[in-house]
Design an enzyme around this catalytic site. Structure first.
Site, PDB file in Angstrom:
ATOM      1  CB  SER A 131      -0.938  -0.021   1.392  1.00 53.59           C
ATOM      2  OG  SER A 131      -1.429   1.232   1.498  1.00 53.59           O
ATOM      3  CE1 TYR A 144      -3.920  -1.722   5.369  1.00 50.00           C
ATOM      4  CE2 TYR A 144      -3.453   0.243   4.624  1.00 50.00           C
ATOM      5  CZ  TYR A 144      -3.799  -0.714   4.502  1.00 50.00           C
ATOM      6  OH  TYR A 144      -4.000  -1.170   3.235  1.00 50.00           O
TER       7      TYR A 144
HETATM    8  P1  NAP Z   1     -11.516  -6.527   0.369  1.00 45.52           P
HETATM    9  O1  NAP Z   1     -12.174  -6.009  -0.848  1.00 45.52           O
HETATM   10  O2  NAP Z   1     -11.725  -6.153   1.523  1.00 45.52           O
HETATM   11  O3  NAP Z   1     -10.816  -8.072   0.251  1.00 45.52           O
HETATM   12  C1  NAP Z   1     -10.127  -8.643   1.177  1.00 45.52           C
HETATM   13  C2  NAP Z   1      -9.647  -9.951   0.849  1.00 45.52           C
HETATM   14  O4  NAP Z   1      -8.928 -10.648   1.886  1.00 45.52           O
HETATM   15  C3  NAP Z   1     -10.951 -10.699   0.899  1.00 45.52           C
HETATM   16  O5  NAP Z   1     -10.936 -11.686  -0.321  1.00 45.52           O
HETATM   17  C4  NAP Z   1     -11.134 -11.443   2.272  1.00 45.52           C
HETATM   18  O6  NAP Z   1     -11.993 -12.913   1.790  1.00 45.52           O
HETATM   19  C5  NAP Z   1      -9.457 -11.749   2.370  1.00 45.52           C
HETATM   20  N1  NAP Z   1      -9.443 -11.847   3.700  1.00 45.52           N
HETATM   21  C6  NAP Z   1      -9.427 -10.946   4.801  1.00 45.52           C
HETATM   22  N2  NAP Z   1      -9.066 -11.424   5.754  1.00 45.52           N
HETATM   23  C7  NAP Z   1      -8.635 -12.881   5.423  1.00 45.52           C
HETATM   24  C8  NAP Z   1      -8.081 -13.972   6.431  1.00 45.52           C
HETATM   25  N3  NAP Z   1      -7.936 -13.781   7.640  1.00 45.52           N
HETATM   26  N4  NAP Z   1      -7.631 -15.020   5.599  1.00 45.52           N
HETATM   27  C9  NAP Z   1      -7.827 -15.042   4.484  1.00 45.52           C
HETATM   28  N5  NAP Z   1      -8.250 -14.053   3.607  1.00 45.52           N
HETATM   29  C10 NAP Z   1      -8.474 -12.925   4.349  1.00 45.52           C
HETATM   30  O7  NAP Z   1      -9.981  -5.565   0.279  1.00 45.52           O
HETATM   31  P2  NAP Z   1      -8.926  -5.260  -1.080  1.00 45.52           P
HETATM   32  O8  NAP Z   1      -9.364  -3.484  -1.202  1.00 45.52           O
HETATM   33  O9  NAP Z   1      -9.215  -6.037  -2.127  1.00 45.52           O
HETATM   34  O10 NAP Z   1      -7.444  -5.110  -0.356  1.00 45.52           O
HETATM   35  C11 NAP Z   1      -6.698  -6.313  -0.951  1.00 45.52           C
HETATM   36  C12 NAP Z   1      -5.144  -5.858  -0.432  1.00 45.52           C
HETATM   37  O11 NAP Z   1      -4.906  -4.572  -0.997  1.00 45.52           O
HETATM   38  C13 NAP Z   1      -5.088  -5.641   1.162  1.00 45.52           C
HETATM   39  O12 NAP Z   1      -3.857  -6.265   1.476  1.00 45.52           O
HETATM   40  C14 NAP Z   1      -5.233  -4.296   1.211  1.00 45.52           C
HETATM   41  O13 NAP Z   1      -4.483  -3.900   2.292  1.00 45.52           O
HETATM   42  C15 NAP Z   1      -4.477  -3.740   0.014  1.00 45.52           C
HETATM   43  N6  NAP Z   1      -4.937  -2.403  -0.357  1.00 45.52           N
HETATM   44  C16 NAP Z   1      -6.104  -1.801  -0.429  1.00 45.52           C
HETATM   45  C17 NAP Z   1      -6.378  -0.636  -0.904  1.00 45.52           C
HETATM   46  C18 NAP Z   1      -7.686  -0.137  -0.736  1.00 45.52           C
HETATM   47  O14 NAP Z   1      -8.132   1.196  -0.717  1.00 45.52           O
HETATM   48  N7  NAP Z   1      -8.962  -0.969  -1.063  1.00 45.52           N
HETATM   49  C19 NAP Z   1      -5.337   0.345  -0.889  1.00 45.52           C
HETATM   50  C20 NAP Z   1      -4.094  -0.313  -0.980  1.00 45.52           C
HETATM   51  C21 NAP Z   1      -3.956  -1.535  -0.512  1.00 45.52           C
HETATM   52  P3  NAP Z   1     -12.702 -13.608   3.084  1.00 45.52           P
HETATM   53  O15 NAP Z   1     -13.500 -12.568   3.757  1.00 45.52           O
HETATM   54  O16 NAP Z   1     -13.471 -14.574   2.343  1.00 45.52           O
HETATM   55  O17 NAP Z   1     -11.646 -14.165   3.909  1.00 45.52           O
END
Ligand code: NAP
Length: 233
Positions: A131, A144
């Site tokens: 991130s 975070y």
């Molecule tokens: P999201 O839409 O909330 O999806 C999160 C994913 O992680 C889901 O598939 C969830 O599946 C899985 N997950 C959560 N806890 C878990 C666990 N304990 N074990 C296994 N799987 C787990 O989030 P996203 O935005 O796609 O984020 C993905 C990555 O990008 C993260 O690392 C986040 O920090 C990073 N990121 C996001 C943003 C943003 O603004 N969205 C920005 C920068 C970086 P289940 O609930 O089915 O387990």
């Protein structure tokens, strides 16, 4: 470089960025091992999908072993599963504090530990979904940021160790992406912040770009930000 016939393990693949990466790699003929707590296979073929909490090394090892057994090895691992909770440092609940460190940081360590034995001896890629919070300290995101700086440090350090094995290591560092991330009550994000953010597909295209580069070079880090966000830089 064509990715057809390669095998990728993606954590957090049930929705958001992980699901977008999975779908784009699937379109390119990549076999997939998908990890999420729900075990969603996204309705795709050539997929091993198991319910798997990334805080559980044994569960990740089972997923990686089953993926490698079915497809003959693993070429790519994308540690992507992540959670967030925003707010002031002292107001952060211990539950959210532990969850961010355990899922984001230890879950990344565990995913690479579980996949790597199946990657050695083949040219491969580690592409960590970190991130902008892994590049800069941001207000009201201290823990975070700590988890994301940890991911970035891990992946940068592994680059030194794995280059001699022909494995490239990349941190992908997005700013705001419009997904379900941190929208749950009490995690500090509300739907009104989503317009103007990047899409999960924008980020997935960058992951695919990194993977498709010729193997004579590697991309160590990419930083991407929506036009609506300042760069703090
Ligand atoms: P999201 O839409 O909330 O999806 C999160 C994913 O992680 C889901 O598939 C969830 O599946 C899985 N997950 C959560 N806890 C878990 C666990 N304990 N074990 C296994 N799987 C787990 O989030 P996203 O935005 O796609 O984020 C993905 C990555 O990008 C993260 O690392 C986040 O920090 C990073 N990121 C996001 C943003 C943003 O603004 N969205 C920005 C920068 C970086 P289940 O609930 O089915 O387990």
């Amino acid at each position: 470089m064509s990715l057809e016939g390669k095998t990728a393990v993606i954590t957090g693949a049930s929705r958001g960025i992980g699901a977008a990466v999975a779908r784009m790699l699937h379109e390119r003929g990549v076999n997939l091992g998908l990890a999420s707590r729900s075990g969603d296979d996204l309705g795709l073929e050539n997929v091993v999908a198991l319910p798997c909490d990334v805080r559980d090394l044994d569960a990740l090892t089972r997923l990686c072993d089953a993926t490698a057994e079915r497809f003959g090895g693993i070429d790519i691992v994308v540690p992507n599963a992540g959670v967030g909770a925003y707010g002031s440092f002292l107001d952060l609940s211990l539950e959210h504090l532990d969850e961010m460190l355990d899922v984001n940081l230890k879950g990344t360590v565990y995913a690479i530990r579980a996949a790597l034995p199946h990657m050695l001896g083949r040219e491969g890629d580690v592409v960590t979904l970190a991130s902008e919070a892994g590049r800069r300290g941001l207000p009201y995101e201290a823990v975070y940021c700590a988890s994301k700086f940890g991911q970035v440090g891990l992946t940068r350090a592994l680059d030194h160790e794995l280059r001699e094995h022909g494995i490239r290591c990349t941190n992908v560092c997005p700013g705001g992406v419009a997904t379900d991330f941190a929208l749950e009550e009490g995690r500090g994000r509300t739907p009104d912040v989503l317009p103007g953010m990047m899409t999960a597909e924008d980020v997935a295209e960058v992951v695919v770009f990194v993977l498709e580069r010729p193997r004579r070079f590697r991309i160590l880090e990419t930083a991407l930000r929506p036009m609506t966000e300042q760069s703090w830089g």
